[in-house]
Design a protein around this motif. Sequence first.
Motif: not given
Length: 212
Positions: A21-25, A116-126, A148-153, A207-212
């Motif tokens: 199913s879609t990840n709830p996070g 171009r990449i505007d955002g990253i979704y890393d659920r299963a890579a790191l 780019a901004p990232q949502l990391l799980i 985590w949300t990662l926003m460019p500093a």
Amino acid sequence: MEASFWHNKWESNQIGFHENSTNPGLVRHFDKLELPSGSRIFVPLCGKTLDIHWLLSQGFKVVGAELSEIAIKQLFEELNILPMVEDTEDGKVYTAQGIQVFVGDIFTLDSTRVGRIDGIYDRAALVALPEAVRMKYTAHLRGLSNTAPQLLITFDYDPATMDGPPFSVTKQEVESHYAEYYSLNQVQNSELEGGLKGWCPARVNIWTLMPA
């Protein structure tokens, strides 16, 4: 892990890491990246994740990278999309409206090829990569995406109780990879219901990662 490890998993259909199913996070937190519809979202080590279905349904464009061509064929079959498949000197590329997936070693990709990449979704890579490779991976990801901004799980558990993948990645390690380049916000820290692999106690950190 060696490439053969993941190829064997897909060839033998031992894909317990695939969520049904879609990840709830993702659903709960992705809007915190404040990315407009139409943004190109990079999903590293994407497999055939149903999270791609959700991202497309929200109007995002998806760029994926995946080692196993079996996974990518199944992804497009389940999306009910017939892709164009291009053989390049750097590997195959599957492309359709709103989605492009590169097949092969993520470390062979460069920003020119990915675009171009505007955002990253890393659920299963790191969490899929052993500790010795994770610093190389996060540096490569920053270069591919221009930070780019990232949502990391990530998962946090006692590594003495279970061998990864998925590997335990602590808050301190996330900070060591990204704090110099991003503003980090831990938006979720919760117990994983049922544990990893159905038995190992673990916490889910998002985590949300926003460019500093």
